[in-house]
Design a protein around this motif. Structure first.
Motif, PDB file in Angstrom:
ATOM      1  N   THR A 144       0.724  -0.990   0.012  1.00 48.94           N
ATOM      2  CA  THR A 144       0.110   0.145  -0.144  1.00 48.94           C
ATOM      3  C   THR A 144       0.191   1.132  -0.480  1.00 48.94           C
ATOM      4  N   THR A 145       2.292   1.279  -0.501  1.00 45.96           N
ATOM      5  CA  THR A 145       3.112   2.343  -0.062  1.00 45.96           C
ATOM      6  C   THR A 145       3.177   2.717  -2.201  1.00 45.96           C
ATOM      7  N   TRP A 146       2.658   3.751  -2.183  1.00 47.60           N
ATOM      8  CA  TRP A 146       2.716   3.986  -3.320  1.00 47.60           C
ATOM      9  C   TRP A 146       3.923   5.296  -3.892  1.00 47.60           C
ATOM     10  N   LEU A 172       7.258  -2.126  -5.640  1.00 49.20           N
ATOM     11  CA  LEU A 172       5.785  -0.618  -5.242  1.00 49.20           C
ATOM     12  C   LEU A 172       5.146  -0.616  -6.432  1.00 49.20           C
ATOM     13  N   ALA A 215      -4.148   2.819  -1.421  1.00 50.59           N
ATOM     14  CA  ALA A 215      -2.602   3.570  -1.319  1.00 50.59           C
ATOM     15  C   ALA A 215      -2.997   4.558   0.014  1.00 50.59           C
ATOM     16  N   ARG A 217       0.102   5.004   2.088  1.00 53.87           N
ATOM     17  CA  ARG A 217       1.383   5.710   1.792  1.00 53.87           C
ATOM     18  C   ARG A 217       1.959   6.552   0.414  1.00 53.87           C
ATOM     19  N   ASN A 244       6.135   8.658   2.967  1.00 56.70           N
ATOM     20  CA  ASN A 244       7.350   8.293   4.054  1.00 56.70           C
ATOM     21  C   ASN A 244       8.501   8.606   3.145  1.00 56.70           C
TER      22      ASN A 244
END
Length: 371
Positions: A144-146, A172, A215, A217, A244
């Protein structure tokens, strides 16, 4: 005699004032005018065994990895094999061979889209912005970090594809956005570029769209003016806390310093840059002095990988060095990679191995952000 002298003095003053006014207007045009590129800039003189000989130009003699595009096709070119007067022969790393006599465009960005450039599956999605729908490329990944990429002034999405192989290898999800005044995206109300002062809202819209798709983060990646867009997003968006990490490649860190460099490029006095910025303000309403990440750093400051080439004549290396000094004073985690070769945004081209290694290390490092 005195009358002749006065007339001569008046004419000289008019010429000087006219020259200064022209320089200021020209500088503002370079800052805010929307420009489309794409014409050929070289010709194929000969074709060998996985080599191609091109017309010798400032571009075609650069060391490193570049691309040659022509109608409906492209090839990736490697190092220089031989040079002779008016000619340069380079390795062909991948792609078809052009025919002798073909006019083409030699450039430092990948051609096409993620599939064309790297064979990576993607889809084109539409981001709703305050001005209307804007297209974006989405290459799926895990988690879920794009990773969200933002190109520079008068650039295109394909300029951000250099980093895609590393991002894709790490799994990613990759979102390569467009923003106001891009081809296929809505224009700004005044038809002018605002140097990140309004474009950041299109980045914010992209993150909102990504959140609707799962998404949570984000890692932000920006080249050239894309870095300033990210900086303004971190300073002004309510979503900034979701970021991030950040990567900036040859970013526009301080618009005033960039304008001064532009004046130097044309051998104009420094005060012309100041006048040019005043014209920009008059034409767009943008407070240029506000667009300095050095003097006005964002309140949200995730760990930053800053990449810049020393010979950059668009955004001088001093911008990056001064930002590093600001980061040191604020406790901002900045990793600085300064490349001794390469023009604007060409660090990847001159040393892909080092560039990819730095990006991979930044993305895999377990470091908390700071605000």
């Amino acid at each position: 005699m005195a009358s002749v002298f006065r007339k001569t003095l008046v004419i000289a003053l008019v010429l000087v004032v006219g020259a200064v006014a022209f320089g200021a207007w020209f500088g503002s045009e370079a800052s805010v005018k929307v420009v489309r590129y794409g014409e050929s800039n070289t010709n194929v003189l000969a074709v060998g065994d996985r080599t191609v000989t091109l017309t010798e130009t400032h571009e075609t003699i650069k060391p490193g990895t570049y691309w040659l595009e022509w109608t409906g096709a492209y090839t990736m070119l490697g190092g220089i094999v031989t040079r002779s007067p008016g000619k340069v022969t380079r390795q062909v790393l991948r792609g078809p061979m052009p025919s002798q006599g073909t006019p083409g465009r030699f450039g430092n960005v990948p051609p096409g889209d993620p599939e064309v450039a790297w064979g990576i599956d993607f889809s084109e999605i539409t981001i709703p912005t305050e001005l209307g729908p804007a297209p974006a490329w989405y290459a799926p990944g895990r988690g879920t970090t794009w990773f969200v990429a933002v190109h520079g002034q008068n650039g295109r999405r394909k300029a951000e594809l250099k980093v895609l192989p590393v991002v894709h290898d790490l799994g990613l999800p990759f979102l390569d956005i467009s923003y106001r005044n891009d081809e296929g995206a809505p224009g700004s109300p005044d038809g002018l570029i605002h140097l990140g002062d309004s474009e950041w809202r299109d980045l914010e819209a992209a993150l909102r769209g990504a959140r609707r798709l799962g998404a949570e983060r984000f890692v932000l990646y920006g080249t050239s003016m894309g870095g300033q867009i990210i900086g303004q997003f971190l300073a002004r968006s309510e979503l900034a806390g979701l970021v991030n990490k950040v990567i900036m490649d040859a970013p526009m860190i301080d618009v005033r310093m960039t304008a001064e460099q532009g004046a130097r490029n044309y051998h104009l006095p420094a005060f012309v840059a100041s006048l040019s910025n005043q014209v920009v303000r008059w034409r767009t309403g943008v407070e240029v002095d506000r667009l300095s990440l050095i003097r006005h750093p964002p309140k949200v400051r995730p760990p930053l990988l800053l990449i810049h080439t020393t010979p950059d004549t668009e955004h001088p290396i001093e911008e990056a060095r001064d930002l590093v000094a600001t980061g040191r004073r604020l406790g901002w985690d900045i990793t600085f990679e300064e490349f001794a070769q390469g023009e604007h945004t060409e660090a990847w081209n001159v040393d892909r191995t080092r560039y990819d290694r730095a990006v991979r290390a930044h993305l895999t490092a377990d470091r908390p952000g700071n605000g």
